[in-house]
Every structure is written in C-alpha cells, then in structure tokens.
Enzyme design. Structure first.
Site, PDB file in Angstrom:
ATOM      1  N   TYR A  56       0.827  -1.209   0.000  1.00 42.33           N
ATOM      2  CA  TYR A  56       0.000   0.000   0.000  1.00 42.33           C
ATOM      3  C   TYR A  56       0.862   1.260   0.000  1.00 42.33           C
ATOM      4  CZ  TYR A  56      -4.026  -2.991   1.130  1.00 42.33           C
ATOM      5  OH  TYR A  56      -5.009  -3.953   1.105  1.00 42.33           O
ATOM      6  N   PRO A 203     -15.941  -3.341   1.173  1.00 42.30           N
ATOM      7  CA  PRO A 203     -17.352  -3.589   1.513  1.00 42.30           C
ATOM      8  C   PRO A 203     -18.288  -2.533   0.938  1.00 42.30           C
ATOM      9  CG  PRO A 203     -16.204  -2.640   3.390  1.00 42.30           C
ATOM     10  CD  PRO A 203     -15.145  -2.938   2.360  1.00 42.30           C
ATOM     11  N   LEU A 204     -17.701  -1.413   0.508  1.00 44.26           N
ATOM     12  CA  LEU A 204     -18.513  -0.357  -0.111  1.00 44.26           C
ATOM     13  C   LEU A 204     -18.341  -0.391  -1.631  1.00 44.26           C
ATOM     14  CD1 LEU A 204     -17.692   2.477   2.473  1.00 44.26           C
ATOM     15  CD2 LEU A 204     -19.626   0.870   2.463  1.00 44.26           C
TER      16      LEU A 204
HETATM   17  N1  LIG Z   1      -6.690  -8.131   0.674  1.00 52.76           N
HETATM   18  C1  LIG Z   1      -6.800  -7.505  -0.459  1.00 52.76           C
HETATM   19  O1  LIG Z   1      -6.434  -8.010  -1.516  1.00 52.76           O
HETATM   20  C2  LIG Z   1      -7.399  -6.131  -0.492  1.00 52.76           C
HETATM   21  C3  LIG Z   1      -7.695  -5.531  -1.716  1.00 52.76           C
HETATM   22  C4  LIG Z   1      -8.272  -4.267  -1.704  1.00 52.76           C
HETATM   23  C5  LIG Z   1      -8.534  -3.635  -0.503  1.00 52.76           C
HETATM   24  N2  LIG Z   1      -8.213  -4.231   0.675  1.00 52.76           N
HETATM   25  C6  LIG Z   1      -8.452  -3.574   1.979  1.00 52.76           C
HETATM   26  O2  LIG Z   1      -9.826  -3.297   2.102  1.00 52.76           O
HETATM   27  C7  LIG Z   1     -10.016  -1.932   2.400  1.00 52.76           C
HETATM   28  C8  LIG Z   1     -11.327  -1.428   1.860  1.00 52.76           C
HETATM   29  O3  LIG Z   1     -11.381  -1.518   0.450  1.00 52.76           O
HETATM   30  P1  LIG Z   1     -11.428  -0.239  -0.485  1.00 52.76           P
HETATM   31  O4  LIG Z   1     -10.927   0.921   0.285  1.00 52.76           O
HETATM   32  O5  LIG Z   1     -10.773  -0.568  -1.754  1.00 52.76           O
HETATM   33  O6  LIG Z   1     -12.971  -0.071  -0.817  1.00 52.76           O
HETATM   34  P2  LIG Z   1     -14.253   0.345   0.051  1.00 52.76           P
HETATM   35  O7  LIG Z   1     -13.958   0.271   1.482  1.00 52.76           O
HETATM   36  O8  LIG Z   1     -15.363  -0.437  -0.505  1.00 52.76           O
HETATM   37  O9  LIG Z   1     -14.499   1.864  -0.407  1.00 52.76           O
HETATM   38  C9  LIG Z   1     -13.618   2.878  -0.087  1.00 52.76           C
HETATM   39  C10 LIG Z   1     -14.158   4.170  -0.670  1.00 52.76           C
HETATM   40  O10 LIG Z   1     -15.366   4.510  -0.003  1.00 52.76           O
HETATM   41  C11 LIG Z   1     -15.272   5.822   0.520  1.00 52.76           C
HETATM   42  N3  LIG Z   1     -15.924   5.821   1.829  1.00 52.76           N
HETATM   43  C12 LIG Z   1     -15.564   5.134   2.942  1.00 52.76           C
HETATM   44  N4  LIG Z   1     -16.450   5.335   3.929  1.00 52.76           N
HETATM   45  C13 LIG Z   1     -17.404   6.146   3.434  1.00 52.76           C
HETATM   46  C14 LIG Z   1     -18.585   6.717   3.955  1.00 52.76           C
HETATM   47  N5  LIG Z   1     -18.992   6.459   5.193  1.00 52.76           N
HETATM   48  N6  LIG Z   1     -19.328   7.543   3.167  1.00 52.76           N
HETATM   49  C15 LIG Z   1     -18.943   7.800   1.910  1.00 52.76           C
HETATM   50  N7  LIG Z   1     -17.838   7.301   1.350  1.00 52.76           N
HETATM   51  C16 LIG Z   1     -17.071   6.480   2.103  1.00 52.76           C
HETATM   52  C17 LIG Z   1     -13.818   6.152   0.611  1.00 52.76           C
HETATM   53  O11 LIG Z   1     -13.643   7.523   0.371  1.00 52.76           O
HETATM   54  P3  LIG Z   1     -12.883   8.474   1.423  1.00 52.76           P
HETATM   55  O12 LIG Z   1     -11.471   7.962   1.475  1.00 52.76           O
HETATM   56  O13 LIG Z   1     -13.061   9.808   0.831  1.00 52.76           O
HETATM   57  O14 LIG Z   1     -13.597   8.309   2.722  1.00 52.76           O
HETATM   58  C18 LIG Z   1     -13.220   5.330  -0.529  1.00 52.76           C
HETATM   59  O15 LIG Z   1     -13.272   6.064  -1.722  1.00 52.76           O
HETATM   60  C19 LIG Z   1      -8.798  -1.282   1.778  1.00 52.76           C
HETATM   61  O16 LIG Z   1      -8.756  -0.024   2.200  1.00 52.76           O
HETATM   62  C20 LIG Z   1      -7.725  -2.265   2.152  1.00 52.76           C
HETATM   63  O17 LIG Z   1      -7.311  -2.073   3.485  1.00 52.76           O
HETATM   64  C21 LIG Z   1      -7.667  -5.478   0.685  1.00 52.76           C
END
Ligand SMILES: NC(=O)c1ccc[n+]([C@@H]2O[C@H](COP(=O)([O-])OP(=O)(O)OC[C@H]3O[C@@H](n4cnc5c(N)ncnc54)[C@H](OP(=O)(O)O)[C@@H]3O)[C@@H](O)[C@H]2O)c1
Length: 327
Positions: A56, A203-204
């Site tokens: 990351y 999850p979002l």
């Molecule tokens: N193991 C793996 O292979 C893998 C792969 C991908 C991700 N991950 C992990 O999973 C985590 C989550 O996945 P992700 O970040 O890709 O996707 P996500 O959690 O589905 O979505 C993140 C997005 O949602 C926004 N957001 C978050 N909370 C919000 C709210 N309450 N209201 C409105 N917008 C909101 C964030 O924007 P803002 O930043 O502006 O709040 C960001 O743009 C990652 O951060 C990482 O730690 C793991």
C-alpha cells in the site's frame, strides 16, 4: 462499537474495522494530519483492527499507520500483508516462497517499529509455490513470536482448505459487498465450515455503494479506480441504477447507503468483519455507526434481489489483477 471473534480461536475485533483509504498520503503533508485524525477518531469510537500491506502506497501506509497508532499500540490489532507485488512495467507478481515470507515479515516489522504483527496475510496466492510451503513458513513466524495470527487473501475454497490443513487460519480476506457476492457460493460456506473468520474488503464496492460516484468524473483523476471495470462508463451507468435503490432504502432507515451496505454485510454472518477504507474522520464516524443499524428481514431479502448474482456490471479488477484472484 460491537465486537466479533475472528475464526474459531482468533481474537475479538471491532465489528467494523478499518481499511486503507483510497487516496495515497505523503509524509509530512496536510493529508497526513487528516489521516492521523481519521485513525484517532476510529480509536475513540472503539475500532480495534487496522489493515495494511507492504503493497500500500509503496510501503508508506505501513509506516503512517504504525506512527498514528504508536501511543495506543496495546489497544489495537494491526494486520498487514506480503506477496502482492506491483512490477515497474505495471504487471502484477506474487511470491510465496518461504525465504520471501521471512524476509517480508522482518521488513514490515522494522518499517512499523513493531515487535509482533497481530495478523499476517498472504496477499495473493502464488501459483508456482504450493500453499503448504507458504503457510508453513508463516507458521514458523508464529513459533518465532513475530506474528500472532495468520490468514490469506483471495484464495479459492480448495486452496483455503489446503492452507488451513497446514496451519489453522484465523481469517480469509477477500472482497465482499452487495455489489460482489460470488463468494457466497463456496468461499463463505468453507469459512463457516472450517471456523475461519472473513474480513470483507471493499465492503462499499470501492466507493460505488456510497452513492457518491455517479460518473467517472466523481473519481479523482489519478485514482486507479478509474481503470476498474465497474467504473467504466457503460458499467457504471448500470451500477448507479442499482445503487439508486440502495439509496432509496437507506433513506427509510435515516441512514446513508454506505451504512446500509455495511449493515447488510454484518447481518450475513457473525464471523464477518468489514474493513471500509477511508482517510476521513467523518466517514469513520458514519461507518462505525453502521453497527447499530438493524435491517429488517424483508429489506434484506429485497437487497438480495436487487443485488442478485450477476446484477453488478463489470469485472471487479482489471484483467492483469483478475488473473491473481481465486487461485
Ligand atoms: N486483501 C486484499 O487483496 C485487499 C484488496 C483491496 C482492498 N483491501 C483492503 O480493504 C479496504 C477497503 O477496500 P477499499 O478501500 O478498496 O474499498 P471500500 O472500502 O469499498 O471503499 C472505499 C471508498 O469509499 C469511501 N468511503 C468510505 N467510507 C465512506 C462513507 N462512510 N461515506 C462515503 N464514502 C465512504 C472512501 O472515500 P474516502 O477515502 O473519501 O472516505 C473510498 O473512496 C482497503 O482499504 C484495504 O485495506 C484489501
């Protein structure tokens, strides 16, 4: 906050935990102050698990996270990962060789200034190394006191079984949301059967389910999500229609669509912990509050109908990254 046990013998963690934000942060910038504020707000709200990876932000995330958590290290679990490699030519690689497992762990410990990593994940299965060899090396990290619990990411149910046979896994970390539900077919059932916790990443839907992305222009210009098929204009137009129904239902709960999306995941199984990613303290508050949102059975059934298998448009990764999942 509410708390859940990860895996049969794993730790209790906050039911909503925290992922890495979408926007990379550089050292000593105003964005770092925002990042710290988001982490500190999460701590005050009782969030106890924070996710990172050596992949990351070119390893910066591990450093920033460890710095932000330093004063309250004993209250939290830090998860990090190894083995998902971005090559300079834009291609992806993975490495599950035992010596690499040891090397990466030592590097992460040093970078973060930690004595022990609470939960260590193999970020992508290496098709060229038997999973038993990789997990065998990870179990050596436990016996040497460098790691407390282990898990893997994005493995098939078959690989999950083999890995768990080598050493008990505490959790699988794989994408799961209303928008991406394929894991309900065989991966989630395998976790339930084997007593492996499930950390639901994205999850979002990578922001799709927040209702804030209606067109690709709503994604910052240098954000790699612009290349994700779910946000390609023709797919996004279809996905936005699904999200409109989520938004309408969220209003009836006086909640945001993101909160409803998180509450839906929490209601699937008590072994699941979602890790929404954000660098924003206000969004941390909204996400944490989703633990108290209870969705009635009729609405859960309706959400399952709206977001039925195959309803979401577009693959969840670009073709090169898609090759590395479900192995
Ligand atoms: N193991 C793996 O292979 C893998 C792969 C991908 C991700 N991950 C992990 O999973 C985590 C989550 O996945 P992700 O970040 O890709 O996707 P996500 O959690 O589905 O979505 C993140 C997005 O949602 C926004 N957001 C978050 N909370 C919000 C709210 N309450 N209201 C409105 N917008 C909101 C964030 O924007 P803002 O930043 O502006 O709040 C960001 O743009 C990652 O951060 C990482 O730690 C793991």
């Amino acid at each position: 906050m509410k708390y859940r046990r990860l895996g049969r013998n794993g730790p209790k963690v906050s039911a909503i935990s925290m992922g890495r934000g979408a926007t990379p942060v550089r050292f000593d910038t105003p964005e770092e102050a925002e990042f710290n504020a988001a982490i500190h707000r999460a701590l005050d709200l009782g969030i106890t698990m924070f996710d990172s990876s050596d992949a990351y932000w070119g390893t910066r995330h591990e450093v920033l996270l460890a710095r932000a958590l330093k004063a309250r290290r004993n209250e939290v679990l830090i998860t990090t990962k190894f083995g998902n490699i971005d090559l300079p030519d834009g291609k992806k690689a993975t490495n599950g060789r035992p010596e690499y497992v040891h090397q990466c762990c030592d590097e992460s410990l040093k970078r973060m200034g930690l004595d022990v990593i609470d939960m260590y994940f193999f970020h992508r299965v290496d098709p060229n190394v038997p999973i038993e060899e990789t997990v065998g090396a990870m179990s050596e990290l436990i016996s040497r006191g460098k790691v407390r619990f282990i898990g893997i990411c994005e493995a098939s149910a078959k690989t999950l079984r083999r890995a768990h046979g080598e050493h008990p896994l505490t959790a699988l970390q794989t994408e799961y949301s209303l928008w991406f539900r394929d894991v309900e077919k065989d991966i989630l059932p395998a976790c339930k059967e084997l007593g492996i916790g499930y950390i639901a990443y994205a999850p979002l839907g990578r922001g799709l389910l927040t209702g804030r992305i209606k067109s690709v222009d709503d994604i910052p210009e240098n954000d790699r999500r612009r290349r994700h098929p779910r946000f390609h204009p023709e797919n996004l137009a279809k996905n936005v229609k699904l999200v409109a129904e989520l938004e309408a239902m969220a209003k009836s709960y006086e909640a945001t669509p993101a909160q409803l999306a998180l509450a839906w995941i929490l209601a699937r199984w008590e072994g699941i912990v979602p890790i929404p990613g954000t660098n924003n303290a206000k969004n941390v508050e909204l996400n944490a509050a989703a633990v108290d949102l209870s969705v009635n059975a009729k609405d859960v059934a309706r959400l399952n109908e709206i977001f039925a298998f195959g309803a979401g448009a577009g693959e969840r990764y670009m073709p090169n990254a898609l090759k590395g999942v479900g192995i």
